[in-house]
Design a protein around this motif. Structure first.
Motif, PDB file in Angstrom:
ATOM      1  N   TYR A 235       0.890  -1.165   0.000  1.00 51.53           N
ATOM      2  CA  TYR A 235       0.000   0.000   0.000  1.00 51.53           C
ATOM      3  C   TYR A 235       0.924   1.209   0.000  1.00 51.53           C
ATOM      4  O   TYR A 235       1.637   1.460   0.966  1.00 51.53           O
ATOM      5  CB  TYR A 235      -0.885  -0.040   1.248  1.00 51.53           C
TER       6      TYR A 235
ATOM      7  N   MET B 150      -4.605  -9.279   1.105  1.00 54.43           N
ATOM      8  CA  MET B 150      -5.537  -8.256   0.661  1.00 54.43           C
ATOM      9  C   MET B 150      -6.604  -8.019   1.727  1.00 54.43           C
ATOM     10  O   MET B 150      -7.112  -6.899   1.873  1.00 54.43           O
ATOM     11  CB  MET B 150      -6.156  -8.698  -0.673  1.00 54.43           C
ATOM     12  N   HIS B 151      -6.931  -9.049   2.476  1.00 60.33           N
ATOM     13  CA  HIS B 151      -7.898  -8.913   3.571  1.00 60.33           C
ATOM     14  C   HIS B 151      -7.419  -7.861   4.581  1.00 60.33           C
ATOM     15  O   HIS B 151      -8.211  -7.035   5.053  1.00 60.33           O
ATOM     16  CB  HIS B 151      -8.123 -10.259   4.265  1.00 60.33           C
TER      17      HIS B 151
ATOM     18  N   ASN C 191      -7.898  -4.399   3.034  1.00 63.17           N
ATOM     19  CA  ASN C 191      -9.309  -4.004   3.063  1.00 63.17           C
ATOM     20  C   ASN C 191      -9.759  -3.645   4.470  1.00 63.17           C
ATOM     21  O   ASN C 191     -10.515  -2.684   4.657  1.00 63.17           O
ATOM     22  CB  ASN C 191     -10.189  -5.099   2.470  1.00 63.17           C
ATOM     23  N   HIS C 192      -9.295  -4.402   5.455  1.00 65.39           N
ATOM     24  CA  HIS C 192      -9.622  -4.090   6.849  1.00 65.39           C
ATOM     25  C   HIS C 192      -9.099  -2.701   7.213  1.00 65.39           C
ATOM     26  O   HIS C 192      -9.822  -1.895   7.810  1.00 65.39           O
ATOM     27  CB  HIS C 192      -9.039  -5.149   7.792  1.00 65.39           C
TER      28      HIS C 192
ATOM     29  N   LEU D  19      -8.350  -0.167   5.127  1.00 70.60           N
ATOM     30  CA  LEU D  19      -9.053   0.857   4.356  1.00 70.60           C
ATOM     31  C   LEU D  19     -10.465   1.114   4.881  1.00 70.60           C
ATOM     32  O   LEU D  19     -10.919   2.267   4.908  1.00 70.60           O
ATOM     33  CB  LEU D  19      -9.105   0.465   2.878  1.00 70.60           C
ATOM     34  N   ASN D  20     -11.138   0.070   5.322  1.00 65.62           N
ATOM     35  CA  ASN D  20     -12.516   0.211   5.787  1.00 65.62           C
ATOM     36  C   ASN D  20     -12.635   0.677   7.233  1.00 65.62           C
ATOM     37  O   ASN D  20     -13.593   1.371   7.577  1.00 65.62           O
ATOM     38  CB  ASN D  20     -13.276  -1.106   5.619  1.00 65.62           C
TER      39      ASN D  20
END
Length: 101
Positions: A4, A65-66, A69-70, A72-73
């Protein structure tokens, strides 16, 4: 491994403060989320002579990727807002996701 990458152009008037804040506060907060296993700070060396400010790449490495996403969310909105509140119009950034191959 997923990278990232946050590329930030920082106005010269705040570069010193920004680097200190990134190293002592912001990056430790990002790492404390548990989503990343490593980070790096890099400075762009060959800037356009007409460009203003200094450009940095802040790289965060996640195993899945999990985890990205965690982050980012659940964490990114608040941490980004802290950055905006502190530096207002003195920084411009963009983000990219890359996969280590």
């Amino acid at each position: 491994m997923i990278l990232y990458n946050v590329t930030v152009n920082v106005e010269e008037t705040v570069v010193g403060d920004w680097l200190t804040w990134m190293k002592e506060e912001h990056i430790p907060e990002v790492l404390a989320t548990g989503c990343f296993v490593e980070h790096k700070i890099l400075k762009l060396l060959q800037e356009d002579p007409e460009a203003q400010g200094s450009t940095y790449a802040i790289q965060y490495f996640a195993e899945t990727m999990h985890q990205i996403n965690h982050y980012l969310n659940n964490h990114a909105p608040l941490l980004r807002q802290k950055h905006v509140d502190r530096y207002l119009n003195k920084c411009v950034s963009f983000r990219t996701l890359l996969e280590v191959v």
